[in-house]
Design an enzyme around this catalytic site. Structure first.
Site, PDB file in Angstrom:
ATOM      1  N   LYS A  20      39.814  38.389  38.488  1.00  0.00           N
ATOM      2  CA  LYS A  20      40.828  39.237  37.865  1.00  0.00           C
ATOM      3  C   LYS A  20      41.553  38.518  36.716  1.00  0.00           C
ATOM      4  O   LYS A  20      41.470  37.288  36.592  1.00  0.00           O
ATOM      5  CB  LYS A  20      41.797  39.729  38.945  1.00  0.00           C
ATOM      6  CG  LYS A  20      41.083  40.619  39.976  1.00  0.00           C
ATOM      7  CD  LYS A  20      42.027  41.186  41.016  1.00  0.00           C
ATOM      8  CE  LYS A  20      41.285  42.077  41.997  1.00  0.00           C
ATOM      9  NZ  LYS A  20      42.173  42.680  43.010  1.00  0.00           N
ATOM     10  N   PHE A  66      51.178  51.833  44.913  1.00  0.00           N
ATOM     11  CA  PHE A  66      50.867  50.678  44.069  1.00  0.00           C
ATOM     12  C   PHE A  66      49.871  50.980  42.949  1.00  0.00           C
ATOM     13  O   PHE A  66      49.590  50.117  42.130  1.00  0.00           O
ATOM     14  CB  PHE A  66      50.323  49.527  44.928  1.00  0.00           C
ATOM     15  CG  PHE A  66      49.065  49.876  45.685  1.00  0.00           C
ATOM     16  CD1 PHE A  66      47.821  49.851  45.077  1.00  0.00           C
ATOM     17  CD2 PHE A  66      49.137  50.225  47.032  1.00  0.00           C
ATOM     18  CE1 PHE A  66      46.664  50.169  45.780  1.00  0.00           C
ATOM     19  CE2 PHE A  66      47.985  50.547  47.739  1.00  0.00           C
ATOM     20  CZ  PHE A  66      46.741  50.526  47.108  1.00  0.00           C
ATOM     21  N   ARG A 114      41.323  33.966  48.085  1.00  0.00           N
ATOM     22  CA  ARG A 114      42.581  34.637  47.737  1.00  0.00           C
ATOM     23  C   ARG A 114      43.801  33.803  48.136  1.00  0.00           C
ATOM     24  O   ARG A 114      44.840  33.867  47.480  1.00  0.00           O
ATOM     25  CB  ARG A 114      42.631  36.008  48.405  1.00  0.00           C
ATOM     26  CG  ARG A 114      41.752  37.040  47.688  1.00  0.00           C
ATOM     27  CD  ARG A 114      41.702  38.336  48.429  1.00  0.00           C
ATOM     28  NE  ARG A 114      40.987  39.370  47.695  1.00  0.00           N
ATOM     29  CZ  ARG A 114      40.355  40.388  48.268  1.00  0.00           C
ATOM     30  NH1 ARG A 114      40.337  40.494  49.592  1.00  0.00           N
ATOM     31  NH2 ARG A 114      39.750  41.299  47.532  1.00  0.00           N
ATOM     32  N   ASN A 124      45.882  39.389  43.643  1.00  0.00           N
ATOM     33  CA  ASN A 124      45.145  38.618  44.662  1.00  0.00           C
ATOM     34  C   ASN A 124      43.886  37.947  44.113  1.00  0.00           C
ATOM     35  O   ASN A 124      43.001  37.562  44.864  1.00  0.00           O
ATOM     36  CB  ASN A 124      44.813  39.499  45.863  1.00  0.00           C
ATOM     37  CG  ASN A 124      43.937  40.686  45.491  1.00  0.00           C
ATOM     38  OD1 ASN A 124      43.555  40.853  44.333  1.00  0.00           O
ATOM     39  ND2 ASN A 124      43.616  41.521  46.464  1.00  0.00           N
ATOM     40  N   HIS A 127      38.158  40.400  43.483  1.00  0.00           N
ATOM     41  CA  HIS A 127      37.774  41.675  44.103  1.00  0.00           C
ATOM     42  C   HIS A 127      36.409  41.532  44.750  1.00  0.00           C
ATOM     43  O   HIS A 127      35.539  40.812  44.251  1.00  0.00           O
ATOM     44  CB  HIS A 127      37.718  42.773  43.033  1.00  0.00           C
ATOM     45  CG  HIS A 127      37.065  44.048  43.517  1.00  0.00           C
ATOM     46  ND1 HIS A 127      37.753  45.019  44.209  1.00  0.00           N
ATOM     47  CD2 HIS A 127      35.775  44.484  43.424  1.00  0.00           C
ATOM     48  CE1 HIS A 127      36.913  46.009  44.509  1.00  0.00           C
ATOM     49  NE2 HIS A 127      35.722  45.708  44.048  1.00  0.00           N
TER      50      HIS A 127
END
Length: 212
Positions: A20, A66, A114, A124, A127
């Site tokens: 990410k 969220f 993570r 986090n 993915h």
């Protein structure tokens, strides 16, 4: 005495992994951990998604509290998408990632990715696909040019082995018995590469017409 042999199986499985935006600078370090954990990185690309593309990718999360923060986070910078392959790739990758909330991961799975690279429940770091079916969908989303063929199982797997694998392997083992090389494993590996029936045949001859 009849020996019971296990049913032939094909173990290849693929899953999608995303590094990410907030940990893209750790790309090489994370890839090294992935490779040392027994995965093969089949494909990789760096890209930046728009908020609309993130909304489509996380469509199953639409309507949750969220969701706006998630799409904003995932579109905040470039990310790295990878197709990972190995036996039971989906479950092994999920295990390596740890819980989705990085704060909880540091308490319960301190050596998970993570726990090491994530910040909190939203950021986090990485993915992973939740199931084989979601992996197929997500890989198509990130790599639209990829052709995903269904993995043979049961009778289809046995038919594939009988038609495409066993004849060549039997011929190679027969040649091995006749040759009796000092290093049989290396010799057989070289023989199978040389006699691979699916190896592309390149035409190197230049015809008289082409030459003129």
């Amino acid at each position: 005495m009849q020996m019971l042999m296990p049913e032939p199986q094909i173990f290849v499985e693929r899953t999608l992994a995303l590094i990410k935006p907030d940990v893209v600078d750790k790309e090489e370090e994370i890839e090294d951990l992935i490779l040392r954990s027994g995965f093969l990185i089949v494909q990789k690309r760096k890209l930046q998604l728009s908020p609309e593309q993130c909304s489509n990718f996380y469509a199953d999360q639409y309507g949750k509290v969220f969701f706006p923060n998630l799409t904003a986070y995932m579109s905040s910078g470039p990310l790295v998408a990878m197709v990972l392959a190995r036996h039971c790739a989906v479950s092994y990758w999920k295990e390596l990632l740890g819980p989705s909330n990085s704060i909880r991961a540091r308490r319960t799975h301190p050596y998970s990715l993570r726990a090491i690279y994530g910040t909190d429940g939203l950021r986090n770091a990485l993915h992973g696909s939740l199931s084989i079916s979601s992996a197929e969908r997500e890989i198509r989303f990130m790599f639209p040019e990829v052709i995903l063929e269904p993995i043979p199982a049961g009778q289809r797997a046995r038919d594939y082995l009988n038609l495409c694998v066993k004849p060549t392997l039997l011929a190679g083992l027969t040649a091995l018995c006749k040759e009796k090389p000092a290093d049989p494993m290396t010799w057989l590996a070289d023989w199978l590469i040389e006699h691979n029936p699916n190896k592309p045949r390149l035409q190197h001859q230049i015809t008289e017409e082409e030459h003129q």
